[in-house]
Design an enzyme around this catalytic site. Structure first.
Site, PDB file in Angstrom:
ATOM      1  N   TRP A 196      18.945 -16.194  19.879  1.00  0.00           N
ATOM      2  CA  TRP A 196      19.374 -14.833  19.548  1.00  0.00           C
ATOM      3  C   TRP A 196      20.853 -14.876  19.191  1.00  0.00           C
ATOM      4  O   TRP A 196      21.630 -15.548  19.862  1.00  0.00           O
ATOM      5  CB  TRP A 196      19.135 -13.906  20.746  1.00  0.00           C
ATOM      6  CG  TRP A 196      19.211 -12.461  20.398  1.00  0.00           C
ATOM      7  CD1 TRP A 196      20.287 -11.637  20.578  1.00  0.00           C
ATOM      8  CD2 TRP A 196      18.189 -11.664  19.788  1.00  0.00           C
ATOM      9  NE1 TRP A 196      20.003 -10.384  20.127  1.00  0.00           N
ATOM     10  CE2 TRP A 196      18.709 -10.373  19.639  1.00  0.00           C
ATOM     11  CE3 TRP A 196      16.893 -11.926  19.360  1.00  0.00           C
ATOM     12  CZ2 TRP A 196      17.981  -9.331  19.077  1.00  0.00           C
ATOM     13  CZ3 TRP A 196      16.169 -10.888  18.804  1.00  0.00           C
ATOM     14  CH2 TRP A 196      16.710  -9.615  18.666  1.00  0.00           C
TER      15      TRP A 196
ATOM     16  N   CYS B 105      25.016 -15.519  23.450  1.00  0.00           N
ATOM     17  CA  CYS B 105      25.875 -14.418  23.011  1.00  0.00           C
ATOM     18  C   CYS B 105      25.133 -13.109  23.202  1.00  0.00           C
ATOM     19  O   CYS B 105      24.038 -12.932  22.666  1.00  0.00           O
ATOM     20  CB  CYS B 105      26.259 -14.601  21.545  1.00  0.00           C
ATOM     21  SG  CYS B 105      27.251 -13.250  20.886  1.00  0.00           S
TER      22      CYS B 105
ATOM     23  N   HIS C 245      20.951  -2.412  28.496  1.00  0.00           N
ATOM     24  CA  HIS C 245      20.330  -3.736  28.402  1.00  0.00           C
ATOM     25  C   HIS C 245      21.385  -4.842  28.518  1.00  0.00           C
ATOM     26  O   HIS C 245      21.188  -5.853  29.199  1.00  0.00           O
ATOM     27  CB  HIS C 245      19.568  -3.835  27.074  1.00  0.00           C
ATOM     28  CG  HIS C 245      18.850  -5.119  26.872  1.00  0.00           C
ATOM     29  ND1 HIS C 245      19.367  -6.145  26.104  1.00  0.00           N
ATOM     30  CD2 HIS C 245      17.654  -5.558  27.325  1.00  0.00           C
ATOM     31  CE1 HIS C 245      18.521  -7.154  26.101  1.00  0.00           C
ATOM     32  NE2 HIS C 245      17.465  -6.828  26.837  1.00  0.00           N
TER      33      HIS C 245
ATOM     34  N   THR D 186      19.389 -15.258  25.443  1.00  0.00           N
ATOM     35  CA  THR D 186      20.330 -15.557  26.510  1.00  0.00           C
ATOM     36  C   THR D 186      19.665 -15.482  27.882  1.00  0.00           C
ATOM     37  O   THR D 186      19.958 -16.289  28.763  1.00  0.00           O
ATOM     38  CB  THR D 186      21.547 -14.618  26.416  1.00  0.00           C
ATOM     39  OG1 THR D 186      22.207 -14.868  25.166  1.00  0.00           O
ATOM     40  CG2 THR D 186      22.535 -14.846  27.535  1.00  0.00           C
ATOM     41  N   PHE D 187      18.751 -14.547  28.077  1.00  0.00           N
ATOM     42  CA  PHE D 187      18.068 -14.412  29.366  1.00  0.00           C
ATOM     43  C   PHE D 187      17.366 -15.712  29.749  1.00  0.00           C
ATOM     44  O   PHE D 187      17.333 -16.083  30.929  1.00  0.00           O
ATOM     45  CB  PHE D 187      17.074 -13.249  29.321  1.00  0.00           C
ATOM     46  CG  PHE D 187      16.452 -12.957  30.645  1.00  0.00           C
ATOM     47  CD1 PHE D 187      17.133 -12.220  31.607  1.00  0.00           C
ATOM     48  CD2 PHE D 187      15.179 -13.414  30.958  1.00  0.00           C
ATOM     49  CE1 PHE D 187      16.564 -11.954  32.851  1.00  0.00           C
ATOM     50  CE2 PHE D 187      14.598 -13.162  32.190  1.00  0.00           C
ATOM     51  CZ  PHE D 187      15.296 -12.427  33.137  1.00  0.00           C
TER      52      PHE D 187
ATOM     53  N   PHE E  15      28.658 -21.950  32.128  1.00  0.00           N
ATOM     54  CA  PHE E  15      28.364 -20.631  31.568  1.00  0.00           C
ATOM     55  C   PHE E  15      29.169 -20.465  30.280  1.00  0.00           C
ATOM     56  O   PHE E  15      30.340 -20.099  30.308  1.00  0.00           O
ATOM     57  CB  PHE E  15      28.745 -19.552  32.590  1.00  0.00           C
ATOM     58  CG  PHE E  15      28.408 -18.152  32.177  1.00  0.00           C
ATOM     59  CD1 PHE E  15      27.143 -17.641  32.374  1.00  0.00           C
ATOM     60  CD2 PHE E  15      29.378 -17.330  31.635  1.00  0.00           C
ATOM     61  CE1 PHE E  15      26.839 -16.335  32.019  1.00  0.00           C
ATOM     62  CE2 PHE E  15      29.089 -16.020  31.274  1.00  0.00           C
ATOM     63  CZ  PHE E  15      27.816 -15.521  31.464  1.00  0.00           C
TER      64      PHE E  15
END
Length: 155
Positions: free
Chosen positions: A28, A86, A94, A62-63, A119
């Site tokens: 994403w 990102c 959200h 990203t999740f 991270f």
């Protein structure tokens, strides 16, 4: 650049020629995450990590970085993982849920595996801010994530 790790080369006590690093990249916002990956990849190469020892794995968003990073960190031959994503704020909450969940998840992977899991997630208000941090005027946070991984391996 004040306040950043982007400084080109760092000194390390380790011989990095046999070090294996996984880079988990969210698909994403791929134009941003691709630039972050390139910064991390080039930095690792510049510090002596061999091409064949840099493993790229893509996840949808990203999740999913948390689980992808866990799977890579669980590999015995992987010494460090860099999670690149990102999240750009939109009109709904959200953004907040994703950012909080991933920050917590990556922290948990560090603790569970006792390996550096970095991270490297941009959490910006807009795409312009993301581009500035993915090779633009504020440097490349992917490169910074790679330098952080190397410093943690030296710890």
């Amino acid at each position: 650049m004040a306040g950043t790790l982007t400084s080109g080369k760092i000194k390390t006590k380790r011989n990095l020629s046999k070090t294996k690093v996984a880079i988990v990249v969210a698909e994403w916002n791929e134009d941003i995450t691709g630039a972050l990956y390139e910064g991390a990849y080039q930095s690792l190469l510049a510090h002596g990590i061999k091409k064949q020892n840099i493993i790229r794995k893509n996840v949808p968003g990203t999740f999913e970085l948390t689980l992808g990073s866990l799977w890579m960190a669980e590999q015995k031959d992987v010494q460090a993982v860099i999670a690149l994503g990102c999240v750009i704020q939109g009109d709904t909450p959200h953004f907040d849920y994703i950012c909080q969940a991933v920050a917590y998840g990556i922290t948990e992977v560090n603790i569970k595996t006792k390996k550096p899991v970095i991270f490297g997630v941009l959490t910006t208000l807009n795409k312009k801010q993301a581009l500035e941090r993915a090779g633009g005027k504020l440097g490349n946070k992917g490169e910074e994530a790679a330098l952080t991984a190397l410093k943690m391996l030296d710890f």
